[in-house]
Design a protein around this motif. Structure first.
Motif, PDB file in Angstrom:
ATOM      1  N   PRO A   3       0.865  -1.172   0.000  1.00 11.22           N
ATOM      2  CA  PRO A   3       0.000   0.000   0.000  1.00 11.22           C
ATOM      3  C   PRO A   3       0.906   1.228   0.000  1.00 11.22           C
ATOM      4  O   PRO A   3       1.930   1.225   0.689  1.00 11.22           O
ATOM      5  CB  PRO A   3      -0.758  -0.093   1.339  1.00 11.22           C
ATOM      6  N   ASN A   4       0.571   2.231  -0.762  1.00 12.34           N
ATOM      7  CA  ASN A   4       1.441   3.408  -0.755  1.00 12.34           C
ATOM      8  C   ASN A   4       0.658   4.662  -1.068  1.00 12.34           C
ATOM      9  O   ASN A   4      -0.324   4.626  -1.800  1.00 12.34           O
ATOM     10  CB  ASN A   4       2.583   3.241  -1.757  1.00 12.34           C
ATOM     11  N   ILE A   5       1.091   5.752  -0.484  1.00 15.57           N
ATOM     12  CA  ILE A   5       0.431   7.038  -0.724  1.00 15.57           C
ATOM     13  C   ILE A   5       1.477   8.139  -0.858  1.00 15.57           C
ATOM     14  O   ILE A   5       2.624   7.968  -0.454  1.00 15.57           O
ATOM     15  CB  ILE A   5      -0.527   7.421   0.426  1.00 15.57           C
ATOM     16  N   LYS A   6       1.036   9.232  -1.450  1.00 16.87           N
ATOM     17  CA  LYS A   6       1.876  10.433  -1.508  1.00 16.87           C
ATOM     18  C   LYS A   6       1.378  11.386  -0.437  1.00 16.87           C
ATOM     19  O   LYS A   6       0.168  11.465  -0.192  1.00 16.87           O
ATOM     20  CB  LYS A   6       1.709  11.121  -2.871  1.00 16.87           C
ATOM     21  N   ALA A   7       2.297  12.095   0.186  1.00 13.40           N
ATOM     22  CA  ALA A   7       1.877  12.981   1.266  1.00 13.40           C
ATOM     23  C   ALA A   7       2.741  14.231   1.303  1.00 13.40           C
ATOM     24  O   ALA A   7       3.853  14.245   0.773  1.00 13.40           O
ATOM     25  CB  ALA A   7       1.979  12.251   2.590  1.00 13.40           C
ATOM     26  N   GLN A   8       2.207  15.251   1.948  1.00 13.92           N
ATOM     27  CA  GLN A   8       2.970  16.463   2.216  1.00 13.92           C
ATOM     28  C   GLN A   8       3.630  16.289   3.582  1.00 13.92           C
ATOM     29  O   GLN A   8       3.055  15.648   4.456  1.00 13.92           O
ATOM     30  CB  GLN A   8       2.039  17.685   2.290  1.00 13.92           C
ATOM     31  N   PRO A   9       4.796  16.885   3.786  1.00 11.10           N
ATOM     32  CA  PRO A   9       5.353  16.849   5.137  1.00 11.10           C
ATOM     33  C   PRO A   9       4.371  17.536   6.083  1.00 11.10           C
ATOM     34  O   PRO A   9       3.707  18.495   5.699  1.00 11.10           O
ATOM     35  CB  PRO A   9       6.654  17.642   5.014  1.00 11.10           C
ATOM     36  N   GLY A  10       4.256  17.032   7.290  1.00  7.98           N
ATOM     37  CA  GLY A  10       3.314  17.604   8.237  1.00  7.98           C
ATOM     38  C   GLY A  10       1.989  16.868   8.258  1.00  7.98           C
ATOM     39  O   GLY A  10       1.116  17.171   9.058  1.00  7.98           O
ATOM     40  N   ILE A  17      -2.435   9.947  11.896  1.00  9.92           N
ATOM     41  CA  ILE A  17      -3.765   9.373  11.769  1.00  9.92           C
ATOM     42  C   ILE A  17      -4.167   9.289  10.299  1.00  9.92           C
ATOM     43  O   ILE A  17      -4.597   8.253   9.802  1.00  9.92           O
ATOM     44  CB  ILE A  17      -4.805  10.266  12.508  1.00  9.92           C
ATOM     45  N   GLU A  18      -3.986  10.409   9.624  1.00 13.53           N
ATOM     46  CA  GLU A  18      -4.375  10.478   8.222  1.00 13.53           C
ATOM     47  C   GLU A  18      -3.566   9.487   7.386  1.00 13.53           C
ATOM     48  O   GLU A  18      -4.102   8.795   6.524  1.00 13.53           O
ATOM     49  CB  GLU A  18      -4.169  11.908   7.729  1.00 13.53           C
ATOM     50  N   ALA A  19      -2.282   9.420   7.666  1.00 16.95           N
ATOM     51  CA  ALA A  19      -1.421   8.522   6.903  1.00 16.95           C
ATOM     52  C   ALA A  19      -1.845   7.061   7.100  1.00 16.95           C
ATOM     53  O   ALA A  19      -1.879   6.272   6.158  1.00 16.95           O
ATOM     54  CB  ALA A  19       0.025   8.710   7.322  1.00 16.95           C
ATOM     55  N   VAL A  23      -4.832   5.938   7.843  1.00 16.22           N
ATOM     56  CA  VAL A  23      -6.110   5.680   7.200  1.00 16.22           C
ATOM     57  C   VAL A  23      -5.949   5.655   5.680  1.00 16.22           C
ATOM     58  O   VAL A  23      -6.432   4.747   5.006  1.00 16.22           O
ATOM     59  CB  VAL A  23      -7.161   6.735   7.611  1.00 16.22           C
ATOM     60  N   GLU A  24      -5.240   6.660   5.161  1.00 19.04           N
ATOM     61  CA  GLU A  24      -5.039   6.756   3.716  1.00 19.04           C
ATOM     62  C   GLU A  24      -4.372   5.510   3.152  1.00 19.04           C
ATOM     63  O   GLU A  24      -4.706   5.036   2.077  1.00 19.04           O
ATOM     64  CB  GLU A  24      -4.154   7.967   3.406  1.00 19.04           C
ATOM     65  N   SER A  25      -3.419   4.985   3.892  1.00 19.73           N
ATOM     66  CA  SER A  25      -2.657   3.848   3.386  1.00 19.73           C
ATOM     67  C   SER A  25      -3.390   2.537   3.631  1.00 19.73           C
ATOM     68  O   SER A  25      -2.942   1.486   3.193  1.00 19.73           O
ATOM     69  CB  SER A  25      -1.294   3.812   4.063  1.00 19.73           C
ATOM     70  N   GLY A  26      -4.496   2.601   4.361  1.00 20.32           N
ATOM     71  CA  GLY A  26      -5.257   1.383   4.592  1.00 20.32           C
ATOM     72  C   GLY A  26      -4.777   0.577   5.781  1.00 20.32           C
ATOM     73  O   GLY A  26      -5.287  -0.509   6.051  1.00 20.32           O
ATOM     74  N   LEU A  27      -3.804   1.077   6.514  1.00 20.89           N
ATOM     75  CA  LEU A  27      -3.324   0.334   7.679  1.00 20.89           C
ATOM     76  C   LEU A  27      -4.316   0.421   8.830  1.00 20.89           C
ATOM     77  O   LEU A  27      -4.328  -0.416   9.721  1.00 20.89           O
ATOM     78  CB  LEU A  27      -1.958   0.863   8.127  1.00 20.89           C
ATOM     79  N   ALA A  28      -5.140   1.475   8.816  1.00 15.94           N
ATOM     80  CA  ALA A  28      -6.206   1.585   9.808  1.00 15.94           C
ATOM     81  C   ALA A  28      -7.531   1.694   9.066  1.00 15.94           C
ATOM     82  O   ALA A  28      -7.601   2.272   7.990  1.00 15.94           O
ATOM     83  CB  ALA A  28      -5.994   2.814  10.687  1.00 15.94           C
ATOM     84  N   ALA A  29      -8.569   1.134   9.678  1.00 13.76           N
ATOM     85  CA  ALA A  29      -9.865   1.067   9.002  1.00 13.76           C
ATOM     86  C   ALA A  29     -10.620   2.391   9.077  1.00 13.76           C
ATOM     87  O   ALA A  29     -11.433   2.698   8.220  1.00 13.76           O
ATOM     88  CB  ALA A  29     -10.712  -0.048   9.604  1.00 13.76           C
ATOM     89  N   SER A  30     -10.386   3.161  10.101  1.00 16.04           N
ATOM     90  CA  SER A  30     -11.104   4.421  10.269  1.00 16.04           C
ATOM     91  C   SER A  30     -10.246   5.341  11.117  1.00 16.04           C
ATOM     92  O   SER A  30      -9.246   4.918  11.695  1.00 16.04           O
ATOM     93  CB  SER A  30     -12.430   4.174  10.979  1.00 16.04           C
ATOM     94  N   ASN A  31     -10.667   6.589  11.206  1.00 16.67           N
ATOM     95  CA  ASN A  31      -9.931   7.525  12.053  1.00 16.67           C
ATOM     96  C   ASN A  31      -9.882   7.041  13.493  1.00 16.67           C
ATOM     97  O   ASN A  31      -8.861   7.148  14.157  1.00 16.67           O
ATOM     98  CB  ASN A  31     -10.584   8.901  12.013  1.00 16.67           C
TER      99      ASN A  31
END
Length: 413
Positions: free
Chosen positions: A339-346, A350-352, A354-362
């Motif tokens: 699983p991989n995502i692009k992100a801004q520093p900062g 939590i968001e990372a 969820v976005e990457s799918g490692l967590a199901a919800s916030n």
RNA sequence: GCAGGGAUGACGGAGCGGUCAAUCGUACCUGACUGUAAAUCAGGCGGCCUACGGCCUACGGGGGUUCAAAUCCCUCUCCCUGCACCA
């Protein structure tokens, strides 16, 4: 070692209608594969590997895709009636399953058939007269699947599913007559269905044909059937379970199971397995048996190249190869494998997650963070945000929990 | 068809007007201990949030009674058990 001894040693013989030695003269066998999904799982893999063993011992292999039988649905082992699948879906499934079998039999001689070829044009009245007449209702009613479904707390069974066993019997008879197939193999939940064919051939042709079943693979630690649960299913389709995830699954196998899996899922000979288990006993923390298992099985299912790649990704996961120094080519592959995502520093942790799918919800992600289950580049991570400094060369490895299998690649946008 | 009983979260199974986002067990997730193992112990386990608090959605579907319903009433769907019908 001859085939019969080898299969016995591996624990692959549950029930059989013949003397063990009969196996040692190569003939022709068939294995039926259900097409209720467009991909096989490692549950199917066990029995297909058994087919491989027979093929390597000189048997001719006929692989049957159940294009017709899947239209009806096998009641075996099911507690309630299945939903019928649309025909178009089953056709798609057949194509997917065929391709996977081709891969698993790479380089081995085998024949693919679809039982729609003969069952599709079968006339109902002919079927009743020629086949139905040969089945005793008393016998059928005593079958376990009928008994559990029709008994006191059973969910009932339709006529269609009830008839499934006869169709499978017909398959065997047809293959016996037209292709000289003398043996059917299957998992033990197919035993009753296989016997339908054996007895049908005996009655109609007054000839001997045989059946061989292997035990269902069970997780020793939990006592549960293996590869059956919907969520935890491990697919052979790389789009559903990436080769890296596949490899990680085998690396993670319990000690209690690893020997059994080596015997069932790899073609490694007895001496090699015993050697590995010796090492495993001495240095369990190095997991030699799991590593061998993962390598063998991944190579067989996904090919040698994919296996090498999965191993190299594992080195990145465990931090043996720093992710900062990964080559551009490997990076491309890792983006597919993990699983991989692009992100801004900062970005917040939590968001990372969820976005990457490692967590199901916030909420789930917050719980993970609170229980200190977040790792960045193999180090426990307690900050709330991923700062620029956490990225090495514009990327980092985010992980949930201690085990390496739940990792994701985060790159700077 | 008639008469009873039932439908609760991933599953099993409590609750039977407010204290219910719902006892408990299993599964699952995380932590500690280890070896990307098991066992054990601890925490968590509908969703969302500017969180010792708040909001939303939920107990088969729909409608009602009530300040208040998973809990009471009506109705629909499905399942089970008897009886009847049919052989």
């Amino acid at each position: 070692m001859n085939l019969s001894d080898d299969l016995a040693w591996r624990g692959l013989i549950k029930d059989k209608t013949f003397e063990p030695k009969w196996l040692d003269t190569p003939r022709k066998f068939y294995l039926g594969i259900d097409a209720s999904s467009d991909s096989l799982t490692i549950g199917n893999l066990a029995i297909i590997t058994l087919a491989r063993r027979l093929a390597e011992a000189g048997w001719s292999a006929v692989m049957l895709a159940g294009g017709a039988t899947s239209l009806v649905g096998d009641p075996g082992g099911k507690h309630e009636e299945r939903e019928l699948k649309p025909k178009s879906e089953i056709e798609r499934n057949i194509e997917g399953v065929k391709a996977q079998i081709e891969q698993l039999f790479a380089g081995q001689r085998h024949e693919m058939v679809n039982n729609l070829e003969w069952l599709g044009e079968l006339k109902y009245l002919d079927f009743l007269r020629d086949i139905g007449k040969n089945f005793s209702m008393t016998e059928l009613m005593q079958r376990e699947f009928v008994d559990t479904r029709m008994g006191e707390s059973g969910a009932g069974i339709s006529y269609a599913e009830f008839s499934y066993s006869l169709l499978q019997g017909y398959d065997f008879w047809w293959l016996f007559k037209n292709k000289d197939v003398q043996l059917q193999i299957g998992a033990s939940d197919q035993w009753g269905n296989m016997l339908s064919g054996v007895s049908l051939i005996r009655k109609k042709e007054t000839s001997e044909a045989h059946a061989l079943s292997m035990p269902l693979v069970v997780n020793k630690a939990t006592g549960r059937k293996f590869g059956k649960s919907e969520t935890g299913a491990i697919w052979l389709d790389p789009k559903r379970t990436s080769p890296t995830q596949f490899y990680q699954f085998w690396i993670n196998v319990d000690d209690a199971d690893v020997e059994e899996y080596l015997k069932i899922y790899t073609l490694l000979p007895k001496e090699a397995v015993n050697e590995l288990m010796g090492q495993q006993k001495k240095t369990p923390q190095e997991r030699p048996a799991q590593i061998a298992l993962a390598g063998e099985v991944t190579a067989m299912v996904h090919g040698v190249e994919a296996n090498k790649f999965a191993q190299s990704v594992t080195d990145y996961l465990i931090g043996k190869s720093p992710i900062a120094e990964v080559s551009e080519a490997a990076l491309k592959e890792i983006r597919i494998a993990l699983p991989n995502i692009k992100a801004q520093p900062g970005i917040s942790v939590i968001e990372a997650l969820v976005e990457s799918g490692l967590a199901a919800s916030n909420s789930d992600a917050r719980r993970l963070a609170q229980s200190k289950a977040v790792y960045v580049n193999d180090q426990q991570f307690t900050k709330d945000h991923l700062e620029a400094g956490d990225f090495k060369n514009g990327r980092l490895m985010l992980r949930r929990g201690k085990a390496y299998k739940d990792s994701a690649l985060i790159e700077l946008a």
